[in-house]
Design an enzyme around this catalytic site. Structure first.
Site, PDB file in Angstrom:
ATOM      1  N   HIS A  80     -18.524 -16.664 -13.017  1.00  0.00           N
ATOM      2  CA  HIS A  80     -19.251 -17.857 -12.566  1.00  0.00           C
ATOM      3  C   HIS A  80     -18.341 -18.937 -11.989  1.00  0.00           C
ATOM      4  O   HIS A  80     -18.795 -20.052 -11.733  1.00  0.00           O
ATOM      5  CB  HIS A  80     -20.124 -18.456 -13.684  1.00  0.00           C
ATOM      6  CG  HIS A  80     -21.219 -17.550 -14.130  1.00  0.00           C
ATOM      7  ND1 HIS A  80     -22.240 -17.958 -14.962  1.00  0.00           N
ATOM      8  CD2 HIS A  80     -21.475 -16.249 -13.869  1.00  0.00           C
ATOM      9  CE1 HIS A  80     -23.057 -16.947 -15.193  1.00  0.00           C
ATOM     10  NE2 HIS A  80     -22.612 -15.896 -14.549  1.00  0.00           N
TER      11      HIS A  80
ATOM     12  N   HIS B 294     -19.528 -12.432 -12.242  1.00  0.00           N
ATOM     13  CA  HIS B 294     -19.587 -12.516 -13.708  1.00  0.00           C
ATOM     14  C   HIS B 294     -18.887 -13.727 -14.307  1.00  0.00           C
ATOM     15  O   HIS B 294     -19.383 -14.292 -15.266  1.00  0.00           O
ATOM     16  CB  HIS B 294     -19.055 -11.250 -14.400  1.00  0.00           C
ATOM     17  CG  HIS B 294     -19.036 -11.329 -15.906  1.00  0.00           C
ATOM     18  ND1 HIS B 294     -20.200 -11.332 -16.654  1.00  0.00           N
ATOM     19  CD2 HIS B 294     -18.008 -11.424 -16.788  1.00  0.00           C
ATOM     20  CE1 HIS B 294     -19.877 -11.410 -17.946  1.00  0.00           C
ATOM     21  NE2 HIS B 294     -18.556 -11.478 -18.045  1.00  0.00           N
TER      22      HIS B 294
ATOM     23  N   ASN C  30     -23.832  -7.210 -16.718  1.00  0.00           N
ATOM     24  CA  ASN C  30     -23.892  -6.860 -18.147  1.00  0.00           C
ATOM     25  C   ASN C  30     -25.193  -7.328 -18.801  1.00  0.00           C
ATOM     26  O   ASN C  30     -25.521  -6.893 -19.900  1.00  0.00           O
ATOM     27  CB  ASN C  30     -22.674  -7.426 -18.886  1.00  0.00           C
ATOM     28  CG  ASN C  30     -22.506  -8.912 -18.693  1.00  0.00           C
ATOM     29  OD1 ASN C  30     -22.593  -9.416 -17.567  1.00  0.00           O
ATOM     30  ND2 ASN C  30     -22.286  -9.636 -19.763  1.00  0.00           N
ATOM     31  N   HIS C  31     -25.936  -8.242 -18.134  1.00  0.00           N
ATOM     32  CA  HIS C  31     -27.212  -8.723 -18.688  1.00  0.00           C
ATOM     33  C   HIS C  31     -28.431  -8.059 -18.048  1.00  0.00           C
ATOM     34  O   HIS C  31     -29.553  -8.540 -18.229  1.00  0.00           O
ATOM     35  CB  HIS C  31     -27.339 -10.241 -18.519  1.00  0.00           C
ATOM     36  CG  HIS C  31     -26.385 -11.016 -19.357  1.00  0.00           C
ATOM     37  ND1 HIS C  31     -26.335 -10.916 -20.725  1.00  0.00           N
ATOM     38  CD2 HIS C  31     -25.425 -11.917 -19.015  1.00  0.00           C
ATOM     39  CE1 HIS C  31     -25.398 -11.709 -21.186  1.00  0.00           C
ATOM     40  NE2 HIS C  31     -24.820 -12.319 -20.177  1.00  0.00           N
TER      41      HIS C  31
ATOM     42  N   ASP D  54     -23.839 -15.355  -8.678  1.00  0.00           N
ATOM     43  CA  ASP D  54     -24.721 -15.278  -9.849  1.00  0.00           C
ATOM     44  C   ASP D  54     -25.743 -16.430  -9.966  1.00  0.00           C
ATOM     45  O   ASP D  54     -25.367 -17.552 -10.311  1.00  0.00           O
ATOM     46  CB  ASP D  54     -23.892 -15.255 -11.131  1.00  0.00           C
ATOM     47  CG  ASP D  54     -22.814 -14.181 -11.135  1.00  0.00           C
ATOM     48  OD1 ASP D  54     -22.168 -13.961 -10.082  1.00  0.00           O
ATOM     49  OD2 ASP D  54     -22.595 -13.558 -12.187  1.00  0.00           O
TER      50      ASP D  54
ATOM     51  N   HIS E  76     -18.850  -6.388 -11.152  1.00  0.00           N
ATOM     52  CA  HIS E  76     -19.191  -7.417 -12.133  1.00  0.00           C
ATOM     53  C   HIS E  76     -18.230  -7.264 -13.315  1.00  0.00           C
ATOM     54  O   HIS E  76     -18.407  -6.381 -14.164  1.00  0.00           O
ATOM     55  CB  HIS E  76     -20.642  -7.215 -12.560  1.00  0.00           C
ATOM     56  CG  HIS E  76     -21.236  -8.385 -13.254  1.00  0.00           C
ATOM     57  ND1 HIS E  76     -21.740  -9.482 -12.589  1.00  0.00           N
ATOM     58  CD2 HIS E  76     -21.397  -8.643 -14.571  1.00  0.00           C
ATOM     59  CE1 HIS E  76     -22.204 -10.357 -13.466  1.00  0.00           C
ATOM     60  NE2 HIS E  76     -22.006  -9.880 -14.681  1.00  0.00           N
TER      61      HIS E  76
ATOM     62  N   GLU F 205     -28.438 -11.370 -12.272  1.00  0.00           N
ATOM     63  CA  GLU F 205     -28.526 -10.853 -13.654  1.00  0.00           C
ATOM     64  C   GLU F 205     -28.747 -11.961 -14.682  1.00  0.00           C
ATOM     65  O   GLU F 205     -29.093 -11.675 -15.822  1.00  0.00           O
ATOM     66  CB  GLU F 205     -27.259 -10.064 -14.008  1.00  0.00           C
ATOM     67  CG  GLU F 205     -26.019 -10.926 -14.145  1.00  0.00           C
ATOM     68  CD  GLU F 205     -25.195 -10.610 -15.372  1.00  0.00           C
ATOM     69  OE1 GLU F 205     -25.448  -9.583 -16.023  1.00  0.00           O
ATOM     70  OE2 GLU F 205     -24.306 -11.411 -15.682  1.00  0.00           O
ATOM     71  N   ASN F 206     -28.540 -13.231 -14.274  1.00  0.00           N
ATOM     72  CA  ASN F 206     -28.765 -14.371 -15.181  1.00  0.00           C
ATOM     73  C   ASN F 206     -29.938 -15.239 -14.730  1.00  0.00           C
ATOM     74  O   ASN F 206     -30.074 -16.382 -15.181  1.00  0.00           O
ATOM     75  CB  ASN F 206     -27.524 -15.274 -15.243  1.00  0.00           C
ATOM     76  CG  ASN F 206     -26.320 -14.611 -15.870  1.00  0.00           C
ATOM     77  OD1 ASN F 206     -25.218 -14.680 -15.347  1.00  0.00           O
ATOM     78  ND2 ASN F 206     -26.516 -13.959 -17.007  1.00  0.00           N
TER      79      ASN F 206
HETATM   80 FE   LIG Z   1     -22.374 -11.181 -16.335  1.00  0.00          FE
END
Ligand SMILES: [Fe+2]
Length: 254
Positions: free
Chosen positions: A174, A172, A67-68, A8, A147, A39-40
């Site tokens: 991290h 997810h 999810n983001h 991530d 994720h 995604e981040n």
């Molecule tokens: Fe996430």
């Protein structure tokens, strides 16, 4: 065949550190392809077209999300036709949850899915959806980025797909887990690859904000942490012998 997966990417510290380290990673690990979860990458919330172009120029072949995915609305303007896949079960009608790319004479199937446990129980059922893709597509190698929050859900998915998917990573949380291994039926697996971004925050966010939130329940907006950076990744070797190797780099190392 070697595939490098970058954990991530969080905010500018993650993007910049990854780009700085790519020559080293290429030289040391000699990957044929590089995938990454981003995604981040836009300050912890989704991805922008500018970041997407930067990552493509750096040599990333496929970007997975989570999810983001849709937190930055810019994605809607460019996801179609891009090398970004979003979770197959996020209920959206834009983009796609899997793709097949060609490398020399091999086809590689890449799937992205979201967990349900401690995330969103409304997400569509990932186990059956992922298996259905693996059962119906034509490919030489397959890869899943699952994720998800719970290691139990990720390990369950890994055993469910053991022998059906060649490579599976969890993302997810991290935090890199120490369970990288070859499962009994041939799937290479790790529960979480970890993140690429600030080292001294709380999973990417300024630590003071998250500590206060735990103590006082205060809700200040998240800010990307500063200071030394880290990169977490895994290298999959598919032939001649299968193996998975964890990679961790950070700026406190000499
Ligand atoms: Fe996430």
């Amino acid at each position: 065949m070697k595939i490098l997966f970058i954990g991530d990417i969080y905010g500018n510290p993650g993007i910049d550190y990854l780009i700085e380290k790519i020559p080293f990673l290429r030289q040391t690990y000699q990957p044929n392809l590089i995938f990454a979860n981003a995604e981040n990458s836009a300050n912890g919330r989704g991805i922008t077209q500018k970041i997407y172009k930067k990552l493509m120029n750096a040599g990333i072949s496929i970007i997975t999300m989570g999810n983001h995915t849709w937190k930055n609305p810019d994605l809607k303007n460019f996801i179609d036709g891009s090398n970004i896949i979003r979770p197959i079960n996020d209920g959206s009608n834009m983009g796609k949850g899997y793709t097949i790319i060609n490398y020399n004479d091999k086809k590689i199937l890449i799937i992205n899915a979201l967990g349900k446990a401690f995330m969103n129980e409304e997400n569509e059922p990932p186990f059956e959806m992922v298996k259905q893709i693996l059962d119906t597509q034509k490919y030489d190698y397959s890869f899943l980025d699952f994720h998800a929050e719970a290691t139990s859900e990720k390990v369950a998915m890994a055993h469910f797909l053991d022998g059906k998917v060649d490579m599976m990573v969890g993302t997810h949380t991290h935090i890199q887990t120490n369970d990288d291994r070859l499962l009994p039926n041939g799937t290479l697996y790790i529960s979480d690859v970890g993140m690429t971004g600030p080292l001294e925050g709380v999973i990417g966010v300024k630590k003071e904000i998250i500590i206060d939130r735990f103590i006082y329940g205060q809700s200040r907006p998240n800010e990307v942490a500063e200071g030394p950076r880290q990169l977490n990744a895994v290298l999959f070797t598919l032939s001649p012998k299968r193996k998975i190797e964890k990679i961790h780099l950070d700026e406190t190392q000499i």
